[in-house]
Design a protein around this motif. Structure first.
Motif, PDB file in Angstrom:
ATOM      1  N   VAL A 152       0.857  -1.027  -0.015  1.00  0.00           N
ATOM      2  CA  VAL A 152      -0.098   0.033  -0.079  1.00  0.00           C
ATOM      3  C   VAL A 152       0.752   1.103  -0.071  1.00  0.00           C
ATOM      4  O   VAL A 152       2.281   1.362   0.469  1.00  0.00           O
ATOM      5  N   PHE A 153       0.385   2.289  -0.429  1.00  0.00           N
ATOM      6  CA  PHE A 153       1.305   3.561  -0.646  1.00  0.00           C
ATOM      7  C   PHE A 153       0.490   4.409   0.054  1.00  0.00           C
ATOM      8  O   PHE A 153      -0.682   4.763   0.056  1.00  0.00           O
ATOM      9  N   LEU A 154       1.215   4.896   1.360  1.00  0.00           N
ATOM     10  CA  LEU A 154       0.565   6.007   2.261  1.00  0.00           C
ATOM     11  C   LEU A 154       1.115   7.335   1.856  1.00  0.00           C
ATOM     12  O   LEU A 154       2.634   7.330   2.296  1.00  0.00           O
ATOM     13  N   GLN A 155       0.260   8.224   1.392  1.00  0.00           N
ATOM     14  CA  GLN A 155       0.975   9.699   1.236  1.00  0.00           C
ATOM     15  C   GLN A 155       0.405  10.533   2.136  1.00  0.00           C
ATOM     16  O   GLN A 155      -0.753  10.826   2.141  1.00  0.00           O
ATOM     17  N   LEU A 156       1.288  11.140   2.968  1.00  0.00           N
ATOM     18  CA  LEU A 156       0.960  12.174   3.933  1.00  0.00           C
ATOM     19  C   LEU A 156       1.323  13.645   3.067  1.00  0.00           C
ATOM     20  O   LEU A 156       2.431  13.659   2.545  1.00  0.00           O
ATOM     21  N   VAL A 157       0.385  14.503   3.043  1.00  0.00           N
ATOM     22  CA  VAL A 157       0.463  15.779   2.616  1.00  0.00           C
ATOM     23  C   VAL A 157       0.250  16.950   3.450  1.00  0.00           C
ATOM     24  O   VAL A 157      -0.935  16.903   3.945  1.00  0.00           O
ATOM     25  N   VAL A 158       1.224  17.780   3.950  1.00  0.00           N
ATOM     26  CA  VAL A 158       0.945  18.940   4.660  1.00  0.00           C
ATOM     27  C   VAL A 158       0.528  20.034   3.854  1.00  0.00           C
ATOM     28  O   VAL A 158       0.767  20.312   2.604  1.00  0.00           O
ATOM     29  N   PRO A 159      -0.802  20.459   4.146  1.00  0.00           N
ATOM     30  CA  PRO A 159      -1.487  21.730   3.484  1.00  0.00           C
ATOM     31  C   PRO A 159      -0.578  22.853   3.232  1.00  0.00           C
ATOM     32  O   PRO A 159       0.339  23.036   4.206  1.00  0.00           O
ATOM     33  N   SER A 160      -0.163  23.626   2.321  1.00  0.00           N
ATOM     34  CA  SER A 160       0.688  24.581   2.171  1.00  0.00           C
ATOM     35  C   SER A 160      -0.094  25.561   0.972  1.00  0.00           C
ATOM     36  O   SER A 160      -0.741  25.277   0.146  1.00  0.00           O
ATOM     37  N   ARG A 161      -0.012  26.713   1.039  1.00  0.00           N
ATOM     38  CA  ARG A 161      -0.234  27.969   0.465  1.00  0.00           C
ATOM     39  C   ARG A 161      -1.888  27.610  -0.065  1.00  0.00           C
ATOM     40  O   ARG A 161      -2.039  27.707  -1.213  1.00  0.00           O
ATOM     41  N   GLU A 162      -2.643  27.334   1.014  1.00  0.00           N
ATOM     42  CA  GLU A 162      -3.900  26.922   0.537  1.00  0.00           C
ATOM     43  C   GLU A 162      -4.875  27.828  -0.200  1.00  0.00           C
ATOM     44  O   GLU A 162      -5.689  27.621  -0.842  1.00  0.00           O
ATOM     45  N   ASN A 163      -4.553  29.298  -0.150  1.00  0.00           N
ATOM     46  CA  ASN A 163      -5.485  30.267  -0.704  1.00  0.00           C
ATOM     47  C   ASN A 163      -4.771  30.586  -2.239  1.00  0.00           C
ATOM     48  O   ASN A 163      -5.363  31.442  -2.802  1.00  0.00           O
ATOM     49  N   VAL A 164      -3.801  29.989  -2.533  1.00  0.00           N
ATOM     50  CA  VAL A 164      -3.472  30.205  -3.829  1.00  0.00           C
ATOM     51  C   VAL A 164      -4.097  29.073  -4.823  1.00  0.00           C
ATOM     52  O   VAL A 164      -4.046  27.872  -4.807  1.00  0.00           O
ATOM     53  N   ASP A 165      -4.484  29.856  -6.134  1.00  0.00           N
ATOM     54  CA  ASP A 165      -5.368  29.013  -6.923  1.00  0.00           C
ATOM     55  C   ASP A 165      -4.388  27.721  -7.532  1.00  0.00           C
ATOM     56  O   ASP A 165      -5.134  26.722  -7.613  1.00  0.00           O
TER      57      ASP A 165
END
Ligand code: ADQ
Length: 493
Positions: A311-324
């Motif tokens: 299985v592939f576990l991908q952890l993503v940290v939110p970043s620059r969330e208000n940029v289109d």
């Protein structure tokens, strides 16, 4: 820390604590990202001051300073906030920093928006930082990263006489890319007002040297391994490659605790009885997330024996969330994850698990320990600390690192990792298969060799190497200043 124990002030765009408005109250959250992870242990260890933006814009309700004071008590160093207004946030931070310098320096010139208003705002905010620092009387001002390349010139204009050193956390671009910047001469000339400029890798140093010489802003010459000096007529500047690192012992110790062992068991239970591929990244196009998913999809297409095996576990940290652009990247990522899970899942197995949030250090450690394979495949990255954190946490030395040749870390870890060109989807798919099926003995040999490098060259070694260089340089200047043979025009250093 050797003989470089001066009073230290760190200056970076962001403070290591970020304030957020939540239900009419201010909340303090730890800063995320590699710069904060690397510099926090240094200041915790030796004390000092950190100057930066706390995430607050002018006009927002009062009360946020209280949160910062608490962080000062907890961390043992002083925090000096520089507050931006909304226009500065948009044109300096989202504009020049993140829509010009970040894409240009990572090799994506087509993503740049060379708006002159952005460059003007960059100058204004660098001036604001210079004003905030001008009164600080610490021995050494260590400025960090691409947001603040003009601060030294602006401080010198205010007759600041102390030492000014700079470290760039992101790559320095090739001359082909750097020369696309409309303000290339001015930016490079401003950068050369620092006394010492540090880069992550030899490659970055080499690019910088080329740019200085090609654009004629100075005469850069190699000065021994990983070093160069730049002759400017009236003064000399030093530059060098100083690969940033992590607190190895901290990661290794945490990974061996009972708490993390328990979390490893829980995590294994959650993902099922499969080998785990792991990705840990901020959401950013430079991290190669889409290419990585495509490679995993191809590996599943070509190797049916991976089905119900990994299985592939991908952890993503939110970043620059208000940029289109970042919102579009997240949508694209979600779409491909959905496609792959839709194509290959069975009643008992889901090929991708995806988490979109920050996790605490113990949980991150458990993920690093459980992973059979870490996928660190940025399209371009200054260093990439995740690759080093993964190895330090691999206390039983059984994991494999698949590493992009375009991550700065490849210069140090290239012989132990399975190196890939992340643009080559087929090659990366093969590397996934090779890593998953690698024999235990080879895994352990490779991991051992990488852990040795990371243990020896940890974040304290890195800071000491950089600060000693700054200190030695200062001594040399003092010696020259007191020597009769020192030419007068060089006394302005
Ligand atoms: P970043 O681009 O932020 O740093 P990186 O070096 O990988 O990239 O650091 C990310 C940090 O965030 C790591 O310490 C990691 O543990 C942490 N992190 C990531 N996801 C997390 C999650 N979900 N929860 C908690 N923590 C998480 C920039 C440059 C890099 C350079 C560093 C340091 O872009 O190339 O290595 O600065 O110089």
């Amino acid at each position: 820390m050797g003989d470089s124990g001066d009073q230290l002030t760190i200056v970076s765009n962001r403070l290591p604590a970020v304030l957020k408005r939540c239900d009419d109250a201010w909340q303090v959250e730890p800063g995320s990202g590699g710069l904060v992870q690397a510099m926090s242990p240094i200041l915790c260890n030796r004390g000092g001051r950190w100057v930066g933006w706390p995430g607050v814009t002018t006009g927002e309700p009062d009360g946020w300073e209280k949160g910062l004071r608490q962080v000062e008590v907890d961390s043992g160093f002083e925090l000096k906030p520089v507050v931006l207004n909304q226009r500065e946030f948009e044109q300096f931070y989202e504009g020049f920093a993140n829509s010009v310098l970040w894409p240009l320096f990572h090799g994506f010139p087509d993503r740049c928006d060379f708006d002159p208003d952005f460059y003007a705002a960059y100058g204004q905010v660098n001036e604001k930082f210079a004003d905030a620092i001008a009164g600080v009387d610490d021995d050494l001002l260590w400025v960090h990263d691409y947001h603040l390349m003009e601060v030294a010139r602006r401080l010198r204009n205010k007759d600041y006489g102390g030492r000014l050193v700079f470290f760039l956390h992101i790559p320095f671009p090739s001359i082909e890319n750097f020369s696309k910047l409309p303000w290339r001469h001015r930016l490079l000339t401003d950068l050369l007002h620092y006394d010492l400029i540090g880069f992550q890798t030899e490659r970055d140093l080499h690019h910088f040297q080329n740019c200085v010489n090609y654009l004629g802003v100075g005469a850069a010459e190699e000065d021994g391994p990983s070093r160069c000096h730049i002759e400017l007529g009236t003064r000399e500047v030093e530059a060098g490659a100083f690969p940033i690192a992590i607190d190895y012992q901290d990661f290794a110790r945490r990974a061996a605790t009972d708490e993390v062992s328990q979390r490893v068991e829980v995590l294994q239970g959650d993902i099922g009885p499969y080998q785990m591929l792991l990705g840990v990244d901020r959401l950013d196009y430079s991290k190669g997330l889409i290419h990585r998913l495509q490679a995993y999809e191809m590996a599943l297409e070509e190797h049916l024996d991976l089905h119900e095996e990994v299985v592939f576990l991908q952890l993503v940290v939110p970043s620059r969330e208000n940029v289109d652009e970042y919102q579009a990247l997240k949508r694209e990522f979600d779409r491909i994850v959905g496609r792959i899970n839709g194509r290959f899942s069975t009643a008992a197995w889901q090929p991708i698990h995806y988490l979109y949030n920050c996790v605490d250090p113990e949980q991150l450690s458990a993920m690093y320990r459980l992973a059979s394979v870490a996928m660190v495949t940025p399209l371009r990255d200054g260093m990439n600390l995740v690759s080093k954190e993964f190895c330090a946490s691999q206390v039983d030395e059984s994991g494999v690192l698949v590493l992009s040749e375009f991550a700065g870390a490849a210069e140090q870890l290239g012989s132990g990792a399975v190196l890939v060109n992340p643009y080559d989807i087929g090659q990366t798919a093969q590397a996934i298969y090779r890593a998953i099926t690698m024999e235990a003995q080879e895994r352990s040999q490779r991991m051992k060799s990488m852990r040795e490098v990371i243990e020896h060259s940890d974040v304290y070694w890195w800071a000491e190497a950089f600060l000693e260089r700054a200190h030695r340089q200062q001594q040399t200047v003092q010696e020259l200043l007191t020597s009769d043979s020192f030419p007068l025009e060089r006394r302005s250093v």
